[in-house]
Each structure stands twice: as C-alpha cells, then as structure tokens.
Design an enzyme around this catalytic site. Structure first.
Site, PDB file in Angstrom:
ATOM      1  N   ASP A  82      90.206  29.836  54.492  1.00 32.64           N
ATOM      2  CA  ASP A  82      89.635  31.168  54.364  1.00 32.64           C
ATOM      3  C   ASP A  82      89.876  31.967  55.654  1.00 32.64           C
ATOM      4  O   ASP A  82      89.704  31.442  56.758  1.00 32.64           O
ATOM      5  CB  ASP A  82      88.129  31.009  54.112  1.00 32.64           C
ATOM      6  CG  ASP A  82      87.443  32.331  53.866  1.00 32.64           C
ATOM      7  OD1 ASP A  82      87.796  33.004  52.883  1.00 32.64           O
ATOM      8  OD2 ASP A  82      86.554  32.692  54.667  1.00 32.64           O
ATOM      9  N   GLU A 103      94.912  31.869  53.757  1.00 32.70           N
ATOM     10  CA  GLU A 103      94.601  33.245  53.403  1.00 32.70           C
ATOM     11  C   GLU A 103      94.948  34.015  54.674  1.00 32.70           C
ATOM     12  O   GLU A 103      94.163  34.044  55.627  1.00 32.70           O
ATOM     13  CB  GLU A 103      93.124  33.397  53.037  1.00 32.70           C
ATOM     14  CG  GLU A 103      92.794  34.799  52.548  1.00 32.70           C
ATOM     15  CD  GLU A 103      91.293  35.045  52.381  1.00 32.70           C
ATOM     16  OE1 GLU A 103      90.917  35.759  51.454  1.00 32.70           O
ATOM     17  OE2 GLU A 103      90.491  34.522  53.185  1.00 32.70           O
TER      18      GLU A 103
END
Lengths: 113, 714
Positions: free
Chosen positions: B355, B392
């Site tokens: 993330d 990401e």
C-alpha cells in the site's frame, strides 16, 4: 482445572477416556500419560466426550500423540467430540489429521472390520 | 546412526530471580517472544531507552501480575533479552515498559506510563472478536501473546505460479462471507473463506489478494453514519497495529487465540486448490497516528527510529494518516524484511501488494531515493526471491511512480493508467484508441525494458466504484461515510448509462451488463496480470459508495444471492478466465512489438479498425481490433490459436473487416457482448465458426472475441 484419564483394552484397541479440559497446564502431563499407550500393532482410541475444551496447546498434544502413532504405523481415533471442540479443530485444520468417529460404537464398528 | 532422545540444553536453567520469577540473560535473536526449553525468551530493541521492563499479565487480567526490569547484564547493544522460566505461555500476555526522555525536538517520546506492545508479537489479543466493545480504559489494549509456530504444513510451499499466468482476485476476509447469504458455518472468517474455495476454483482465479490481515483495530474510526447514528468501523484495516500478527477478529477461533492456525489452514487449502495468496501490506504508516494518536508500540520504544520526523521533531505525513514509517532507516528496513520473511516462511504467503509503496523509497528526511536500500533488499532477499512483489506506486503526498517505481527487475505495479484508460474508452470518450491499444499491449510505454507482468491491470479495486457501480453512477454517493460526501475520489470516469442508480429500464440494464462485460473482456485479454475485484463477476453494488473503508455492513459484503441473480455475468467471467488460461498468447512474458519474430507470416500483435490492417487512431475513432498471433505464444515456445478482439465503444454498430488467416483456418466466435444470453458466449474450445468468414457485424457498445484456428472438417 485438570484432566482425568482412564483406560481399558478392547481386543487390539486401547480405549482412553479423558475428562476435563486439555489446556497448557494439563497437556504436558497428559502427553506423558498418553504416549505409553501408543504401541506397535495396537490402535489407540481417545474418547473426548467428557472434555469440554481443548486449547491450542491441547490440540498440539493430541497431534503429537497422533504423529507418534503414525511413526509406529498405527493410528489414533478420536470419538465424542463436542460441537465446539469439533468446530475449533475444523477451523484450525487439526481435524484433517485425525480419524474421527461420533461415538465408541461407530469406532468399534470401524475397527472391527 | 540415529539419535532418538531429546538432549537438554545447558542454558535451560535459570541463573537468578527477578520479581519472583526465575530468569537468565536471554538471547537477543530472534526479536520478540519465543518458547525455549523451560520458558520463554523475550527480546526487544530500543536505542534511546534508559530502562526497560518486561510486563506480564495473566490472560485478560486488568493489571499486570509482574514487571521484570532488565538488568544491564541482560542487554547487548541496544537489545534487551531475558529468558523467563516456568511461564504458562498460553495464559500469558506480555508487553514492555520503556523509560526514557520525552523531548519531541530530539524525536524522543518515551512514556513510562504506557505498557507497549511488542513490534514482533506474532499473536495479539484485545480485539479477538470483531466489533466487540472493548474496555476503553484498558491499560494495555493490544496485548502481545506467545505463539508456537509449529504448524504442520506437510509438503506445502508457496506455489510459484509464473506471475504472467496469474488471475488475481482482490477480496476482504470478512466481507467475502459475512453476508447472511454466504451459507458458511463461520461467516466473515478465515474458516468461512476456506469454505468458499470451490467457488473460487469454479471462477478460475489462481490468486487471491487479501485486504490487510495484520492485526488492526476495527474500532479506531470515530465517525458514525449520519442517517442511522451507527458506529462506523475501520472495515478495510489499512491501519496496522501489529505487523507479525494475523487479525484475530477474522478468525472464528480468535477468542481461543488460534487465529494463526486458522489462517495457515486457509493458506494450505487455497494452495491445494492451486490458488496463491497475496497479502495487501501497509508499511507506510502505523495505527499510532500523529502527536495526538495513541502510543501503542513504536512511538514508546524508539519514536525517532521508526518514524520520519521533521527537523523540529514533528511527524511527516506522506501517508495522509498522520505518520510515516521510516522505511529506509537501517533498523526499520530490518524490521520490514524480517516481517515479510516471516509471512513467507511461516505462513507460506505467495506475494505482497504494498500500500502506498512510493513511501518505501523515501529517505528518512522524505526525499525520494533513486536506489532505495529497502526495495533493493526485498528484491534480492533469499527467502523472498520468488515472492510476488506488487507496488501501489504512489503515495498521498504527490509522489507518483507508475512506470518509474525502482523495481530491480522484480517489482510489479498496480497500473492506475490502465484503469483510467479502459474506463474512459468504454465510457465512449474520444481520442483514446491509441491509449487503449498501448494499455492492452501491456503498457510498454511504462514498462519497456521490464516484462509485461510488471503491469497489474485492473479496472476496479477495493478503493473506488465496483464494476456495477462504474456503469450505474456518474457521481459518488458517500453520504453514509459521515463526511458529507467529501471523501472518496472524484476522478471515477464512470457513466451511469442514462440513469443514476438502480434502473427499471431494460435498455439501461442491458447496456450496463454489456459495459461490464466489455471491461471484463478487455481486462482478461490484455497483456499483463489481470486483477478482478471480488463480486464484480456477479455485479456487486455499493449503491454508488466509492470509498467503502468504513462500511462493515451489507453495502460492502459479498451478497451471495447475486450468484444466482447475475448468473449470466458470472458465467461470462468464468469463461473469460478459462479463455485466458487456455490461450498462452495472451500471457506472453515479453511485450509484443508488432513484428513477426517467429516466421509465422503474422506480427505478434496487429491492429485493425473497420478495415482489416487499417486501425483508425484518429481522435473521433471509437473502434479498434487487435489480433494476437498464436505462433508467438510464450515467445514461440508453445502453440496457440490466433485471437482477435474487436471493441466498439461507439453508440452505433460497425461492420468489422476481419484479418485473413492462413489457409485452412477460420474465425470462430468465443464471445460477443452485444448478443443476449445464451448466445454470444461459447465454451472454451467449442467455439463455432463464423457464418461470414471475413467480416463481423458488431453492435453498439460491444466487444467480440474470436479464435482463429483450423476449420473443422466434416
């Protein structure tokens, strides 16, 4: 809380009846008591109908006994699992390792084949 | 010669008593708490602490049963280690109390009034049952426990499916089976997900990507639903409390402390079904927030080590959540690496999706590094050598690295540009034919020099509209999140097909179904790694909410009633996935280049328009066809058919001239999204030959997939 153990022999099967809780405080002693019943050529049947709770350490103890039995080319059958014990064993994958029967009669039928 | 008996260790004996407990100097490695013969070994790092105590609780007790101060002789370097004997590990909770300076300007925020959770805790209690009201005054809310990592894996290992062959399915452990319609015995748990493995197998995915499963606090959300007044949860869990511990509230057996075994069993059974497990991991920030947040662990052990701080000692906020983990500090690098190694070696995890991964390449002062040591280390680590690493590749402070993430030939990326381009093209925006073509070819503009599997292609993900909502809403509808619809993204590139929200119009509904199929069709025939959001295959809706992070209810949960209600879309998705698995030409590692590299007489990829071999790249064009030559599959190593994909994003139908095939071959129809079920979808391998060999009439807003192979004789 303790766990009580009694045993008897039925043909070539040793039946061990447990009562109480199998947790971290009782499982060490229980393992030492159970392992001598694991012997070549004799099947071990553990009746858990008097057991209300089996903790993580308790499940590990049962699996160690089962593994020891496998090494000696024999088996462990568990009978009389309460709904909760069965659920916990199922969710954590322990159930996959054991032979399970509902009760002693079903197990006798199986071993008597 | 074999040795049977277990030999005792010579260090299995205490040397002194502290606080009534028999202890000896411990072993600094490994960090955390580990059972050793006769006791438990505890080890914790703090560079700036002036005193450290081990705090012991009986399970669930409000007050500690003992506090054992580490004597100076029990410290090596900045690591405190002690073995404590005669502990009942199963009924024990432990923490640390660190004393030291409180001087934010130098980065120190010690607070000896707090019991701190062990950063290396592998089992954490306190949030054992999801959503249960805790004692908010607990002196120690997230309690470290001792875990025996002796799971019986048999012969299981991470599966090692080649990245380019993956079809990823992004799902949420709780949301997947929590809905009353799931029919599983333990809804919302690891065990529940395990019961749904047959569904995943039928769908055909070979990888599940789980939203965060590291222990977090679902109750750390202060907001309520303005309409109902109900408490909103932190449902997604992007706010890690403990990085080595699986979320207890996701385990049916969490109340017995058996979440580790339950989760490992899930992984083992997924592997047995040929499905890999990728974890969504959040190393960019922790649940401790900023100056005003709770002191849980890191802040009280070594604030200046674990967090990026300004020269004034304030928290940098590149994550948008209050703090930023100091990922390229040598100690934190070691922490992240140990954590990932742990999950791979003890949980057999196949990959990680990071993330806000752009934060992982920032230096301690926040500067992006060209060669971030953490990323290099992860790329080359022996344990992680075949682990999928997915970034990401952006953060919340404007660092956007899609296509430019430092990758060391190992990292893949969530391709945000793919998502936006497919959405805009299918919506009918002009000027996107060339852009779409680039995305379907594996985005060589972004990933040239890397393999096509560097691109994780997706149209939808947990963050944003579901596929159904993407074709049902022009605007987000997040009122239930308690922020007056201000939260959530506004760049959705969505089109409601004529009516906002649920529609009674058959025309609108048909168009929506077709648009969903069009996007799935593009996704599953593109070069790269497709990722599907769970539920999109059955048209799951969040009623226009594009930021479901706090919606722990039927808005987010997978409604299993949809499996029947939207059986047509499900079957379409299943067959598309099967089609991808059946056609290696779609999963070639190298980017196609548009030339014939194997002497087949066809380029590996070719582009077409209304006329064969005449693509229309102009601004007003909304039609494109692409052909993959099967002789080029996997670099020419395996044989495959030709595949033609024709896409019409125009509101009028078009006659497509099809490219000619070698003598004896013909085009066969696999799927046409404009035809009503059961027409327009063949079984893979049983496609029928087209009546008209050279042209195809494609309806408005539609996609056709054809297979070019030998004409069946007789």
């Amino acid at each position: 809380m303790t766990v009580k153990l009694s045993s008897r022999t039925e043909g070539d099967t040793t039946v061990v009846v447990l009562e109480g809780e199998i947790n971290s405080t009782t499982s060490g002693g229980l393992q030492a008591q159970l392992l001598p019943f694991v012997g070549e050529g004799s099947r071990l049947l553990i009746d858990l109908s008097g057991v209300s709770y089996v903790s993580s350490a308790g499940l590990r103890t049962l699996l160690i006994v089962h593994r020891r039995a496998q090494q000696l080319r024999t088996g462990v059958i568990l009978v009389g699992l309460s709904e909760e014990v069965r659920f916990v064993m199922s969710a954590t994958g322990f159930l996959d390792f054991f032979e399970i029967e509902d009760d002693l009669d079903a197990a006798r039928e199986r071993t008597g084949r | 010669m074999t040795v049977q008996e277990t030999r005792e260790r010579v260090d299995a004996f205490p040397t002194r008593r502290i606080g009534g407990y028999r202890v000896r100097a411990g072993r600094p490695f490994p960090y955390g708490a580990h059972p050793v013969p006769g006791g438990v070994n505890f080890s914790v790092y703090s560079d700036r602490a002036t005193a450290m105590r081990l705090v012991l609780f009986e399970k669930g007790a409000p007050r500690p049963v003992a506090e054992l101060e580490f004597p100076p002789e029990f410290r090596i370097g900045s690591v405190y280690a002690m073995t404590v004997f005669d502990l009942d590990a199963e009924n024990l909770e432990y923490g640390f109390r660190a004393d030291g300076p409180f001087d934010p300007r130098t980065g120190d925020r010690f607070d000896a009034g707090k019991v701190l959770s062990d950063p290396y805790a592998r089992l954490v209690s306190g949030r054992d049952v999801w959503g249960r009201e805790p004692d908010w005054d607990d002196v120690y809310p997230y309690r470290a426990n001792v875990l025996e990592d002796d799971f019986d894996w048999g012969d299981d290992t991470p599966l090692g499916i080649p990245t380019e062959d993956l079809v990823i399915y992004e799902t949420h452990v709780r949301g997947f089976t929590r809905h009353p319609s799931s029919g599983v015995s333990a809804p919302g748990t690891y065990a529940g997900l395990r019961e749904k493995i047959p569904y995943l197998k039928d769908l055909g995915v070979n990888c599940v990507e789980l939203l965060p499963v590291f222990e977090f606090d679902e109750l750390d959300n202060p907001r309520t639903d303005p309409a109902t007044g109900e408490r909103l949860h932190n449902y997604w869990g992007y706010n890690t409390v403990s990085f080595f511990a699986p979320k207890a509230g996701y385990a049916a057996t969490g109340r017995f402390g058996m979440q580790a075994d339950e989760f490992k069993t899930l992984v083992r059974e997924l592997h047995r079904a040929g499905i890999e497990v990728v974890l969504d991991v959040v190393f960019n920030h922790t649940a401790e927030g900023n100056e005003d947040g709770p002191t849980i662990s890191f802040r009280g052990l070594d604030n200046a080590t674990y967090y990026m701080l300004t020269p004034q000692g304030e928290y940098y906020n590149f994550s948008g959540t209050g703090n930023t983990v100091n990922c390229n500090h040598p100690v934190v690098r070691d922490f992240v690496l140990s954590c990932l190694r742990y999950w791979v070696s003890e949980y057999h995890i196949d990959g990680f999706r990071f993330d806000l991964a752009a934060i992982l390449d920032r230096a301690p002062d926040g500067t992006p590094l060209p060669n971030p040591p953490l990323l290099e280390q992860l790329a080359h680590d022996p344990i992680l050598r075949h682990t999928k690493l997915i970034a990401e590749a952006w953060d919340a402070a404007g660092l956007y690295q899609v296509g430019a993430f430092p990758n060391y030939g190992r990292w893949s990326e969530w391709n945000g540009k793919y998502r936006d381009s497919v959405r805009r093209f299918i919506k009918g925006e002009p000027g996107l034919v060339g852009e779409l073509a680039t995305r379907m070819a594996g985005s060589p503009d972004l990933y040239g020099g890397r393999t096509a599997s560097a691109s994780v292609n997706f149209v939808t993900a947990h963050d944003g509209f579901t596929l159904n909502d993407l074709v049902s809403y022009n605007d987000k509808h997040n009122e239930a999140n308690g922020e007056d619809n201000r939260d959530g993204g506004n760049d959705n590139h969505s089109w409601n097909c004529g009516e906002e929200g649920p529609s009674a119009s058959a025309h609108v509904r048909d168009l929506r179904t077709r648009q969903m199929k069009n996007m799935l069709g593009i996704l599953l025939t593109s070069q790269g790694v497709p990722m599907i959001l769970a539920g999109d295959e059955v048209g799951r809706t969040q009623l226009g909410n594009n930021n479901g992070y706090c919606q722990d209810n039927e808005l987010s949960w997978f409604d299993w009633g949809l499996v029947e209600a939207n059986a047509e879309l499900l079957e379409f998705t299943q067959r598309l996935i099967a089609f991808r698995h059946a056609h290696p030409v779609l999963r070639t590692v190298d980017h196609p280049v548009g030339s014939d590299r194997v002497g087949s007489g066809f380029p590996d990829i070719s582009w077409h328009g209304v006329g064969a071999w005449r693509p229309d790249w102009s601004a007003h064009s909304r039609v494109v066809g692409l052909m993959r030559c099967g002789r080029h599959a996997k670099g020419g190593a395996v044989a495959d058919d030709h595949v033609y994909i024709g896409i019409n994003a125009h509101w009028e139908s078009h006659d497509l001239e099809l490219p000619g095939l070698p003598e004896g071959q013909a085009w066969h129809l696999f799927a046409d999204t404009s035809l009503a079920a059961p027409h327009g979808l063949a079984e893979v391998g049983a496609e029928s030959e087209l009546h008209h060999p050279g042209r195809y009439h494609l309806g408005p807003h539609a996609l056709v997939i054809l297979v070019g192979r030998d004409r069946r004789t007789g």
